[in-house]
Design an enzyme around this catalytic site. Structure first.
Site, short mmCIF file in Angstrom:
data_model
loop_
_atom_site.label_atom_id
_atom_site.label_comp_id
_atom_site.label_asym_id
_atom_site.label_seq_id
_atom_site.Cartn_x
_atom_site.Cartn_y
_atom_site.Cartn_z
N GLU A 98 0.62 -3.72 -0.03
CA GLU A 98 1.63 -2.95 -0.76
C GLU A 98 2.94 -2.94 0.04
O GLU A 98 2.92 -3.01 1.27
CB GLU A 98 1.09 -1.54 -1.01
CG GLU A 98 1.99 -0.59 -1.76
CD GLU A 98 2.42 -1.04 -3.15
OE1 GLU A 98 3.00 -2.14 -3.27
OE2 GLU A 98 2.24 -0.27 -4.10
N ASP A 99 4.04 -2.86 -0.68
CA ASP A 99 5.34 -2.80 0.01
C ASP A 99 5.56 -1.45 0.67
O ASP A 99 5.92 -1.37 1.83
CB ASP A 99 6.49 -3.14 -0.97
CG ASP A 99 6.42 -2.37 -2.28
OD1 ASP A 99 5.56 -1.47 -2.43
OD2 ASP A 99 7.23 -2.68 -3.18
N ASP A 102 4.58 5.83 -1.00
CA ASP A 102 5.54 6.92 -1.18
C ASP A 102 4.75 8.18 -1.56
O ASP A 102 4.18 8.83 -0.69
CB ASP A 102 6.53 6.47 -2.26
CG ASP A 102 7.68 7.40 -2.46
OD1 ASP A 102 8.15 7.99 -1.50
OD2 ASP A 102 8.15 7.53 -3.62
N PHE A 151 15.70 6.23 0.18
CA PHE A 151 15.39 5.15 -0.76
C PHE A 151 15.84 3.81 -0.16
O PHE A 151 16.99 3.65 0.22
CB PHE A 151 16.08 5.37 -2.11
CG PHE A 151 15.50 4.51 -3.18
CD1 PHE A 151 14.34 4.90 -3.86
CD2 PHE A 151 16.07 3.28 -3.50
CE1 PHE A 151 13.78 4.09 -4.82
CE2 PHE A 151 15.51 2.45 -4.46
CZ PHE A 151 14.36 2.86 -5.14
N ARG A 164 15.99 -7.32 -4.31
CA ARG A 164 14.70 -7.74 -3.76
C ARG A 164 14.86 -8.86 -2.73
O ARG A 164 14.09 -8.99 -1.80
CB ARG A 164 13.77 -8.26 -4.87
CG ARG A 164 13.27 -7.19 -5.82
CD ARG A 164 12.13 -7.75 -6.65
NE ARG A 164 11.85 -6.95 -7.83
CZ ARG A 164 11.06 -5.88 -7.86
NH1 ARG A 164 10.48 -5.45 -6.77
NH2 ARG A 164 10.85 -5.23 -8.99
#
Ligand code: IMP
Ligand code: MG
Length: 179
Positions: A98-99, A102, A151, A164
């Site tokens: 996973e990136d 959160d 963010f 991206r």
């Protein structure tokens, strides 16, 4: 690319060095067996392609589409499978790639789904972790970097599908102009 809203948080060099370390650690932890990397679309594709090459062993690569976030920076709270796996997980060691973790809503849901497919083991590797934001518990075995509650975009991460393809991970300040 100069964008006044972007501030580099983690440079490309640091990302690549950390991925080499993770690759060595994971290769040691899985000396044998069938290892499946499950990449969560789309953000994790950049991380997964570098991580897979940092592993000094055979791996299977598969993709799963899951959406929680709508447009913008806030979560919709809903989890939806938009693309399922192609390869069976039965008896495999699974590593979910996973990136960023959160709220934990996505991975908490996904782990329940994957456990039903009878893998031998399941662990999570996340490039980034924002522990302050957690709403659901998730056990992340391998973390690239812990980051503050800001963010971020780049290296796979987007804001409304933009940014991206940045090499660095950057903090996105303010609301950028659209278009
Ligand atoms: P969670 O379910 O809240 O843990 O959300 C995980 C997903 O939200 C990630 O896979 C990202 O797609 C997205 N996300 C969370 N934080 C950020 C961020 O700072 N930048 C870009 N996407 C984010
Ligand atoms: Mg994602």
């Amino acid at each position: 690319m100069t964008d006044p809203n972007l501030r580099v948080l983690i440079s490309s060099d640091r990302i690549q060095a950390r991925i080499r370390e993770l690759g060595e650690q994971i290769s040691r932890d899985y000396p044998d067996g069938r290892l499946h990397l499950i990449c969560i679309l789309k953000g994790a594709t950049f991380f997964m392609s570098d991580l897979a090459r940092a592993l000094k062993r055979d791996v299977f690569v598969d993709f799963m589409g899951i959406s929680t976030y709508g447009k913008g920076k806030t979560s919709s709270g809903e989890v939806k499978v938009t693309k399922d796996l192609d390869i069976s997980l039965e008896g495999a060691d699974v590593l979910v790639v996973e990136d960023i973790v959160d709220s934990g809503v996505t991975l908490n849901y996904l782990l329940h789904v994957l456990e039903q497919r009878r893998p031998r083991s399941i662990r999570i590797v996340a490039l980034l972790d924002k522990p302050e934001r957690r709403l659901r518990p998730v056990d992340v075995s391998y973390v690239g970097f812990q980051i503050p509650d800001e963010f971020v975009v780049g290296y796979g991460l987007d804001y409304d599908e933009k940014y991206r393809n940045l090499d660095d991970i950057c903090v996105l300040d303010g609301e950028p102009a659209t278009g």
